[in-house]
Design a protein around this motif. Sequence first.
Motif, PDB file in Angstrom:
ATOM      1  N   LEU A   1      86.888 -61.965  -3.725  1.00  9.34           N
ATOM      2  CA  LEU A   1      86.233 -60.943  -2.915  1.00  9.34           C
ATOM      3  C   LEU A   1      86.447 -61.214  -1.427  1.00  9.34           C
ATOM      4  O   LEU A   1      86.754 -60.303  -0.645  1.00  9.34           O
ATOM      5  N   LEU A   2      86.300 -62.478  -1.035  1.00  8.73           N
ATOM      6  CA  LEU A   2      86.499 -62.849   0.371  1.00  8.73           C
ATOM      7  C   LEU A   2      87.935 -62.593   0.804  1.00  8.73           C
ATOM      8  O   LEU A   2      88.191 -62.100   1.911  1.00  8.73           O
ATOM      9  N   ILE A   3      88.878 -62.927  -0.073  1.00  2.56           N
ATOM     10  CA  ILE A   3      90.287 -62.693   0.250  1.00  2.56           C
ATOM     11  C   ILE A   3      90.548 -61.203   0.380  1.00  2.56           C
ATOM     12  O   ILE A   3      91.255 -60.750   1.289  1.00  2.56           O
ATOM     13  N   GLY A   4      89.955 -60.410  -0.513  1.00  2.00           N
ATOM     14  CA  GLY A   4      90.133 -58.966  -0.453  1.00  2.00           C
ATOM     15  C   GLY A   4      89.602 -58.375   0.841  1.00  2.00           C
ATOM     16  O   GLY A   4      90.256 -57.529   1.466  1.00  2.00           O
ATOM     17  N   ILE A   5      88.418 -58.840   1.262  1.00  2.17           N
ATOM     18  CA  ILE A   5      87.838 -58.359   2.515  1.00  2.17           C
ATOM     19  C   ILE A   5      88.734 -58.734   3.699  1.00  2.17           C
ATOM     20  O   ILE A   5      88.971 -57.915   4.599  1.00  2.17           O
ATOM     21  N   ALA A   6      89.228 -59.966   3.682  1.00 11.58           N
ATOM     22  CA  ALA A   6      90.097 -60.425   4.769  1.00 11.58           C
ATOM     23  C   ALA A   6      91.372 -59.591   4.841  1.00 11.58           C
ATOM     24  O   ALA A   6      91.836 -59.231   5.934  1.00 11.58           O
ATOM     25  N   LEU A   7      91.951 -59.263   3.688  1.00  8.16           N
ATOM     26  CA  LEU A   7      93.171 -58.466   3.666  1.00  8.16           C
ATOM     27  C   LEU A   7      92.918 -57.046   4.173  1.00  8.16           C
ATOM     28  O   LEU A   7      93.731 -56.480   4.912  1.00  8.16           O
ATOM     29  N   VAL A   8      91.791 -56.469   3.786  1.00  6.89           N
ATOM     30  CA  VAL A   8      91.453 -55.118   4.252  1.00  6.89           C
ATOM     31  C   VAL A   8      91.267 -55.107   5.772  1.00  6.89           C
ATOM     32  O   VAL A   8      91.766 -54.215   6.467  1.00  6.89           O
ATOM     33  N   LEU A   9      90.578 -56.118   6.292  1.00 10.69           N
ATOM     34  CA  LEU A   9      90.378 -56.198   7.742  1.00 10.69           C
ATOM     35  C   LEU A   9      91.706 -56.377   8.463  1.00 10.69           C
ATOM     36  O   LEU A   9      91.955 -55.742   9.509  1.00 10.69           O
ATOM     37  N   ALA A  10      92.567 -57.235   7.909  1.00 12.07           N
ATOM     38  CA  ALA A  10      93.880 -57.453   8.527  1.00 12.07           C
ATOM     39  C   ALA A  10      94.697 -56.168   8.528  1.00 12.07           C
ATOM     40  O   ALA A  10      95.387 -55.847   9.503  1.00 12.07           O
ATOM     41  N   LEU A  11      94.624 -55.421   7.435  1.00 13.20           N
ATOM     42  CA  LEU A  11      95.359 -54.162   7.344  1.00 13.20           C
ATOM     43  C   LEU A  11      94.832 -53.140   8.348  1.00 13.20           C
ATOM     44  O   LEU A  11      95.610 -52.425   8.989  1.00 13.20           O
ATOM     45  N   LEU A  12      93.514 -53.074   8.513  1.00 12.75           N
ATOM     46  CA  LEU A  12      92.929 -52.151   9.487  1.00 12.75           C
ATOM     47  C   LEU A  12      93.333 -52.526  10.911  1.00 12.75           C
ATOM     48  O   LEU A  12      93.634 -51.662  11.738  1.00 12.75           O
ATOM     49  N   ILE A  13      93.340 -53.832  11.195  1.00 13.25           N
ATOM     50  CA  ILE A  13      93.744 -54.293  12.524  1.00 13.25           C
ATOM     51  C   ILE A  13      95.194 -53.923  12.787  1.00 13.25           C
ATOM     52  O   ILE A  13      95.550 -53.429  13.863  1.00 13.25           O
ATOM     53  N   LYS A  14      96.053 -54.154  11.790  1.00 10.61           N
ATOM     54  CA  LYS A  14      97.473 -53.831  11.942  1.00 10.61           C
ATOM     55  C   LYS A  14      97.676 -52.330  12.164  1.00 10.61           C
ATOM     56  O   LYS A  14      98.493 -51.913  12.981  1.00 10.61           O
ATOM     57  N   THR A  15      96.933 -51.529  11.428  1.00 14.47           N
ATOM     58  CA  THR A  15      97.130 -50.079  11.470  1.00 14.47           C
ATOM     59  C   THR A  15      96.615 -49.459  12.761  1.00 14.47           C
ATOM     60  O   THR A  15      97.262 -48.571  13.333  1.00 14.47           O
ATOM     61  N   PHE A  16      95.468 -49.924  13.253  1.00 14.56           N
ATOM     62  CA  PHE A  16      94.811 -49.241  14.361  1.00 14.56           C
ATOM     63  C   PHE A  16      94.706 -50.047  15.656  1.00 14.56           C
ATOM     64  O   PHE A  16      94.498 -49.454  16.718  1.00 14.56           O
ATOM     65  N   LEU A  17      94.805 -51.366  15.600  1.00 10.07           N
ATOM     66  CA  LEU A  17      94.529 -52.159  16.797  1.00 10.07           C
ATOM     67  C   LEU A  17      95.742 -52.889  17.338  1.00 10.07           C
ATOM     68  O   LEU A  17      96.195 -52.631  18.440  1.00 10.07           O
ATOM     69  N   VAL A  18      96.268 -53.825  16.582  1.00  2.01           N
ATOM     70  CA  VAL A  18      97.340 -54.675  17.100  1.00  2.01           C
ATOM     71  C   VAL A  18      98.220 -55.128  15.955  1.00  2.01           C
ATOM     72  O   VAL A  18      97.759 -55.280  14.819  1.00  2.01           O
ATOM     73  N   GLN A  19      99.512 -55.301  16.244  1.00  2.00           N
ATOM     74  CA  GLN A  19     100.452 -55.748  15.220  1.00  2.00           C
ATOM     75  C   GLN A  19     101.424 -56.736  15.842  1.00  2.00           C
ATOM     76  O   GLN A  19     101.769 -56.632  17.022  1.00  2.00           O
TER      77      GLN A  19
END
Length: 257
Positions: free
Chosen positions: A23-41
Amino acid sequence: MVRAGARRTRTRKQRPFWVELPLLIGIALVLALLIKTFLVQAFSIPSDSMQNTLQKGDRVLVDKLTPWFGSEPERGEVIVFHDPAGWLDNMAVDPPNTVQKVLSFVGVMPSAEEKDLIKRVIGVGGDTVECAGDGPLKVNGAALDEPYVFPGNTPCSNDDGGTFKVTVPHGKLWLMGDHRQASSDSRYHRDDPNNGMVPVDQVVGRAVVIAWPVDRWSSLPVPDALSTAAGAAALPGSAVAVAAAPLVLLRRRRASH
């Protein structure tokens, strides 16, 4: 038997760590994906075309947030953009392995499949950009002082592609590499459907930080010569301030043409 009005106490059984880990890994991956998509890459520099500002193999962090506030690229910014018209058709790309694909998908490392480039914005919509002989480069008739040009290079090149005078249409950009004699940029793609220009909607974002290697960590400011040319506007301060926070966080996580 429990008396009326007496408080019942329930004990909540704690889950084992191995159960919560996915669950923790899943949350981390979702946050990383959101950051990549909308904030910074993160992106990797694949060539020498931006020397000495950027070296081949550098990892830069690209601000993808500011365009959400309606800001468009300005003169002097170093930007990452999608290949607008087959500029990279003859460039070989090594196929990524499974791990690289996963890490690229969430933005932890640069994509090895996406055909993206990195150059400096020289002209925006309405600008007239010209070069003759060895230079200097002129924007709207004003000669530019370009300290970022690779040592030993001239601002312009005395060849067919390096001699030009163009007016940039609105919604397009004129881009050039800092290593002027080693950059296949807008100058050398004037026969493509965009006449060498790059549509604004093909821009991924502005490169703001060199994040790796550590000894090259630095920001990528807009040079005075271009930021003040013909009234060039600065980025909205609030947008940059908001973008700065995820940049710092990502640099701690990741020690990503």
